[in-house]
Every structure is written in structure tokens, then in C-alpha cells.
Design a protein around this motif. Structure first.
Motif, PDB file in Angstrom:
ATOM      1  N   GLN A  86       9.732  33.217  47.542  1.00 38.56           N
ATOM      2  CA  GLN A  86      10.976  33.101  48.323  1.00 38.56           C
ATOM      3  C   GLN A  86      10.818  32.109  49.475  1.00 38.56           C
ATOM      4  O   GLN A  86      11.758  31.374  49.807  1.00 38.56           O
ATOM      5  CB  GLN A  86      11.403  34.471  48.863  1.00 38.56           C
ATOM      6  CG  GLN A  86      11.789  35.469  47.784  1.00 38.56           C
ATOM      7  CD  GLN A  86      10.625  36.361  47.373  1.00 38.56           C
ATOM      8  OE1 GLN A  86       9.487  35.878  47.240  1.00 38.56           O
ATOM      9  NE2 GLN A  86      10.900  37.636  47.172  1.00 38.56           N
TER      10      GLN A  86
ATOM     11  N   GLU B 228      11.045  28.645  48.027  1.00 39.31           N
ATOM     12  CA  GLU B 228      12.431  28.386  47.657  1.00 39.31           C
ATOM     13  C   GLU B 228      13.258  28.024  48.889  1.00 39.31           C
ATOM     14  O   GLU B 228      14.116  27.136  48.842  1.00 39.31           O
ATOM     15  CB  GLU B 228      13.032  29.610  46.963  1.00 39.31           C
ATOM     16  CG  GLU B 228      12.544  29.800  45.539  1.00 39.31           C
ATOM     17  CD  GLU B 228      13.089  31.060  44.902  1.00 39.31           C
ATOM     18  OE1 GLU B 228      13.584  31.948  45.641  1.00 39.31           O
ATOM     19  OE2 GLU B 228      13.019  31.178  43.656  1.00 39.31           O
TER      20      GLU B 228
ATOM     21  N   ASN C 146      11.465  24.693  43.652  1.00 37.03           N
ATOM     22  CA  ASN C 146      11.531  25.676  42.586  1.00 37.03           C
ATOM     23  C   ASN C 146      10.329  26.596  42.788  1.00 37.03           C
ATOM     24  O   ASN C 146       9.265  26.126  43.208  1.00 37.03           O
ATOM     25  CB  ASN C 146      11.412  25.017  41.208  1.00 37.03           C
ATOM     26  CG  ASN C 146      12.524  24.033  40.923  1.00 37.03           C
ATOM     27  OD1 ASN C 146      13.693  24.339  41.123  1.00 37.03           O
ATOM     28  ND2 ASN C 146      12.163  22.838  40.449  1.00 37.03           N
TER      29      ASN C 146
END
Length: 281
Positions: free
Chosen positions: A198, A201, A206
Motif C-alpha cells: 500500500q 502504491e 504498481n
């Protein structure tokens, strides 16, 4: 994934652990934990993924590997020796006077090592620089970056991550060895970075989390990463520190440990049994 290739990768990972344990056992100490936890990754990278030439380590169109967690060098050395970059007997000189195989990766000493690392965090910036430089030179090769989960507490990692996303470095693929331990103890007790994917991201990458000891899962994640057209990719490897080393895998502290001859013999016996089963599949 081709079943023969999968078996080759699994067998190679065990063999790399065996050679690494022999080398570190001969020395009497070493970074067992973080070396063994990425054995499956390097088995995948050097058997079906990376474009390299052991006879020409400086080939400009090769894929580059930056092991930012430089203390994992021993597993890379075993891998490189097994692929023919230098004689296997050199492994018994690891971290000894005059060796070409120091405790941490050194590009000036070891054929096949693309970047000197060990000062944690710095490898991220160097990998980004390599990826950007190769793109500017018109090359389509990939840059692979291996980070530790303790290492990513360094601010430099996130500066590099931000820059890589800004430059859309889609030929940069990073791996985080999420073995949940660092030098001083469990990650969760020091600086909890459990949500690694996370975080990447959020920086514009990606990101995916896979079983870091499943060669097929690693290989598939890399193949998916190569489909990216405008982002770098981070593959978080859910691993066990010291995986495959019978006396280190479940030890509370297994970052850098002493290794007795009895422990080496025990560990090798277990790995040889695993190897026989893997070959017989």
C-alpha cells in the motif's frame, strides 16, 4: 508456468542455499537470515527471467540487479558461481583477507555484481539511476532492485520511489524481502512497515504481495510487472528469515550468526534431503 522450469528453479534455490551454508559454515559466521530468505527470488531471476551473460558480465544490454540489502551478498555469490561467473571454489573465500567476495556486495571486486551496496537505502537511488540511464540510452533492459523490510525505513528509499514514479520507470522492478525481522528485532516492534504494498502504491507504483518462497508466484508477478507501461512495480515477498536453514529459520535472532561445524553438518543434511525430493519430482 512450465513445470520443468519450475522444478529447475526450486532445485536451484536449494542448491544455492547448500553452497551458501558451506561457504558461511567454512567461515564460521555470516548473514544467514537475509541471504536465505531471498534464495527463491534469485533462483527465479537467474533461471528464466534476467537477460545476462556470465562470459560477459559488463554487457551493456544485460538486465541489472541491485541488491540494496548488500549483506545478502552470500546467496548472490553462490548463484553467480553456479551460473559460471567465477569458480565455485572461490565461495570458500567469502569475507576472508584478499577475497573477491566481501561480506557486502562490491561491484569492483565480484564479477556479476552490478552495484556496491550495504549502506542501507542507497541501492534504491542507484537502481533508479541505472533504470533512467538505460532508458535515456535507448535500451529496453530491466533493472531489478532488492530491498529489505528494515531497510525501507530509510527516507532515501521513498525519495527514490517518488522519483521513479514521476519518471514512469516501468522497466524498474523492486522486491521487498518482507521477512519481518531486522537487525534489532521484529519489524512490528521497531517501525511497523506491514503495509508495504500500500505504501508503494501511494507513491505511484504498481504493487503486489506474493509468497516469497513460491517460485511460480514470483515468476508470475514479474511477468505481470513487465506489462506495465507507465509505472515501476514493487513485488513484496512474504518470506521467513533464514528460510531453509534448520538451525537459523526459527531462531529469535538470525540476522548475523555464528555457525559451528555441527550446525553446518545438520543444516546441510536437511537441505540435501530437500534437494533429493525436489530432483525426484
Amino acid at each position: 508456468m512450465d513445470l520443468k522450469l519450475k522444478q529447475e528453479m526450486e532445485v536451484f534455490a536449494i542448491q544455492a542455499r547448500i553452497e551458501t551454508l558451506k561457504a558461511l559454515g567454512h567461515l564460521g559466521f555470516g548473514h544467514v537470515g537475509g541471504a536465505f530468505s531471498i534464495a527463491d527470488l534469485v533462483a527465479v531471476l537467474y533461471n528464466g527471467v534476467m537477460k545476462v551473460d556470465p562470459k560477459n558480465p559488463a554487457w551493456k544490454d544485460r538486465d541489472y540487479l541491485v541488491c540494496s540489502k548488500g549483506h545478502a551478498g552470500p546467496i548472490l555469490y553462490s548463484t553467480l558461481a553456479m551460473k559460471g561467473y567465477f569458480p565455485m571454489e572461490n565461495l570458500l573465500t567469502i569475507n576472508k583477507p584478499g577475497t573477491t567476495l566481501p561480506s557486502h556486495c562490491d561491484r569492483n571486486l565480484t564479477p556479476g555484481i552490478d552495484m556496491t551496496t550495504g549502506s542501507l537505502g542507497q541501492g534504491s537511488s542507484m537502481a533508479v539511476g541505472i533504470a533512467l540511464g538505460n532508458r535515456m540510452d535507448g535500451r529496453d533492459n530491466y533493472t531489478y532492485l532488492i530491498l529489505g523490510d528494515g531497510e525501507i525505513q530509510e527516507g532515501q528509499v521513498w525519495e527514490a520511489a517518488s522519483f521513479a514514479a514521476q519518471k514512469k520507470l516501468n522497466h524498474l522492478i523492486a522486491f521487498v524481502d518482507w521477512n519481518k525481522k531486522q537487525l534489532d528485532g521484529p519489524i512490528v516492534e521497531i517501525n511497523d512497515f506491514s503495509n508495504v504494498a500500500q505504501r508503494f502504491e501511494a507513491f505511484g507504483w504498481n504493487a503486489v504481495t506474493v509468497n516469497g518462497h513460491d517460485v511460480e508466484a514470483i515468476y508470475t508477478a514479474i511477468e505481470e510487472a513487465k506489462k506495465s507501461v507507465d509505472k515501476p512495480t514493487c513485488i513484496v515477498l512474504d518470506t521467513v528469515k533464514g528460510k531453509g536453514c534448520s538451525f537459523a529459520e526459527n531462531a529469535a535472532s538470525n540476522h548475523h550468526i555464528n555457525i559451528s561445524q555441527e550446525q553446518m553438518a545438520e543444516g546441510l543434511a536437511v537441505l540435501e534431503e530437500q534437494l533429493a525430493k525436489a530432483v525426484a519430482k
